[in-house]
Design a protein around this motif. Sequence first.
Motif, PDB file in Angstrom:
ATOM      1  N   MET A 145      -2.241  -3.077   3.707  1.00 53.06           N
ATOM      2  CA  MET A 145      -2.338  -2.993   5.172  1.00 53.06           C
ATOM      3  C   MET A 145      -2.353  -1.529   5.670  1.00 53.06           C
ATOM      4  O   MET A 145      -3.042  -1.187   6.607  1.00 53.06           O
ATOM      5  CB  MET A 145      -1.146  -3.741   5.773  1.00 53.06           C
ATOM      6  N   PHE A 146      -1.537  -0.676   5.005  1.00 53.37           N
ATOM      7  CA  PHE A 146      -1.365   0.672   5.557  1.00 53.37           C
ATOM      8  C   PHE A 146      -2.070   1.745   4.721  1.00 53.37           C
ATOM      9  O   PHE A 146      -2.325   1.536   3.531  1.00 53.37           O
ATOM     10  CB  PHE A 146       0.119   1.002   5.674  1.00 53.37           C
ATOM     11  N   SER A 147      -2.325   2.881   5.356  1.00 52.63           N
ATOM     12  CA  SER A 147      -3.072   3.944   4.664  1.00 52.63           C
ATOM     13  C   SER A 147      -2.224   4.585   3.558  1.00 52.63           C
ATOM     14  O   SER A 147      -0.991   4.654   3.667  1.00 52.63           O
ATOM     15  CB  SER A 147      -3.509   5.016   5.672  1.00 52.63           C
ATOM     16  N   LYS A 148      -2.924   5.071   2.538  1.00 52.03           N
ATOM     17  CA  LYS A 148      -2.208   5.688   1.406  1.00 52.03           C
ATOM     18  C   LYS A 148      -1.707   7.084   1.755  1.00 52.03           C
ATOM     19  O   LYS A 148      -0.971   7.691   0.997  1.00 52.03           O
ATOM     20  CB  LYS A 148      -3.139   5.751   0.197  1.00 52.03           C
ATOM     21  N   ARG A 149      -2.156   7.578   2.914  1.00 57.57           N
ATOM     22  CA  ARG A 149      -1.653   8.896   3.301  1.00 57.57           C
ATOM     23  C   ARG A 149      -0.146   8.850   3.548  1.00 57.57           C
ATOM     24  O   ARG A 149       0.549   9.836   3.432  1.00 57.57           O
ATOM     25  CB  ARG A 149      -2.358   9.367   4.579  1.00 57.57           C
ATOM     26  N   PHE A 150       0.333   7.653   3.951  1.00 57.19           N
ATOM     27  CA  PHE A 150       1.767   7.501   4.194  1.00 57.19           C
ATOM     28  C   PHE A 150       2.437   7.151   2.883  1.00 57.19           C
ATOM     29  O   PHE A 150       2.352   6.024   2.402  1.00 57.19           O
ATOM     30  CB  PHE A 150       2.004   6.391   5.226  1.00 57.19           C
ATOM     31  N   LYS A 151       3.115   8.152   2.283  1.00 61.24           N
ATOM     32  CA  LYS A 151       3.618   7.908   0.931  1.00 61.24           C
ATOM     33  C   LYS A 151       5.142   8.082   0.853  1.00 61.24           C
ATOM     34  O   LYS A 151       5.678   8.373  -0.199  1.00 61.24           O
ATOM     35  CB  LYS A 151       2.910   8.865  -0.039  1.00 61.24           C
ATOM     36  N   TRP A 152       5.802   7.933   1.994  1.00 65.31           N
ATOM     37  CA  TRP A 152       7.241   8.174   2.008  1.00 65.31           C
ATOM     38  C   TRP A 152       8.025   6.878   2.121  1.00 65.31           C
ATOM     39  O   TRP A 152       7.533   5.898   2.681  1.00 65.31           O
ATOM     40  CB  TRP A 152       7.591   9.115   3.178  1.00 65.31           C
ATOM     41  N   SER A 153       9.247   6.925   1.620  1.00 63.94           N
ATOM     42  CA  SER A 153      10.109   5.749   1.722  1.00 63.94           C
ATOM     43  C   SER A 153      10.725   5.724   3.129  1.00 63.94           C
ATOM     44  O   SER A 153      11.053   6.778   3.692  1.00 63.94           O
ATOM     45  CB  SER A 153      11.199   5.865   0.663  1.00 63.94           C
ATOM     46  N   LEU A 154      10.903   4.534   3.659  1.00 63.68           N
ATOM     47  CA  LEU A 154      11.550   4.423   4.977  1.00 63.68           C
ATOM     48  C   LEU A 154      13.072   4.277   4.841  1.00 63.68           C
ATOM     49  O   LEU A 154      13.784   4.202   5.821  1.00 63.68           O
ATOM     50  CB  LEU A 154      10.976   3.224   5.756  1.00 63.68           C
TER      51      LEU A 154
END
Length: 389
Positions: A1-10
């Motif tokens: 669903m989400f872009s791979k640019r976001f690679k951080w843990s929440l």
Amino acid sequence: MFSKRFKWSLESNRFARVIEAKKKSGARILDLTESNPTRAGFDYPVEEILGALAQTPAMLYEPAPRGLLLARDAVAGYYAERGFNVDPERIHLTASTSEAYSYLFKLLADHGQSVLVPQPSYPLFEFLAALEGVELHPYELSYAHPAGWRIDFDSVEKAIDANTRAIILVSPNNPTGSFVKLGEVERLNAICARHNLALIADEVFGDYGFRDDESRAGSLVSNNSVLTFVMSGFSKILALPQMKLGWIVTNGPADLRDEAVERLDFIADTFLSVGAPVQHAAPSWLRLRRELQNQILDRARGNLNWLGNVTEGAPLRLLNVEGGWCATLELPRYFTEEEWALALLEKDDVLAHPGYFYDFPREAFLVLSLLPRAEIFREAVNRILARVG
Ligand SMILES: Cc1ncc(COP(=O)(O)O)c(C=O)c1O
């Protein structure tokens, strides 16, 4: 669903969890990570600041990719006061310096290309670059005591490859507080010319030098031998991060510079992110600069001088710092910096950033904000000294 640019843990990290638990138990944490000037007890001329926002011309929507001329004139005036001639037509206003970085990454780098960043430095780079699909290649700042930090040019050359688009320098750097020197700019210009790279200078802390130094390079707004972008903004210059005004000044060989300005027009025109009230307020706010900066400089210098005195003879070392809002302590390596920082938080209610937060290449450093009020700063440092023994 989400872009791979976001690679951080929440997930929250261990520090955040300890702080949360401490706060719930009612503990009073002495915060040496406080970098928000609006929470550090400075005396802001509130009426003048807020009054300047209520100007009738701000009711007109005047879309302008570079920003309103009256605000760009005020920024050019800021440089003129410091002895630099800047054409307002080469200024682009942005909502913040962080946004200025994102514009420059869009301008200069394709997905997967890279920019060079100093190490240690400011941790937001990682996020700013990744969100634009840009890679970061670190180059090292090397420390010699007591002379201070210098660019390791060998590491600069090694970090450059065919995909490199720009070199970022931060002067003075956050958190090392080191200014770039005249000789270093010369060498950076030569490297940029040889590899066809742009130079990006982050000068947000440029007004916060603790002493004069003739070897220090002034603002790079006058650097025209290679394509150069200088960024700054009100978050540090006026200690007003909430007002959201930053900028880019473009310089360089005329053809390249003019093309870069036009391309930046296009990028900025897509967002038009700076609000009219802030732009209309900019000239009056800039007149408050000295009043605001002097308070911060007095606080930072006072804390730093005191820190220098109390750490003399202690089993830790205060690193040379030339300016900015931070100081760095080097602690004995019988614990890791994470262990030091957690012990200080858990046992002493003192919060300070471990060096790895800023990518210090080795152990064991602790970064302290110089902004807290003297009584908080001193109490916190006394607890650090007691823990180190
Ligand atoms: C070196 C440096 N550059 C840029 C910024 C971001 O400034 P702005 O609030 O204008 O985005 C910071 C914030 O701490 C900083 O330390």
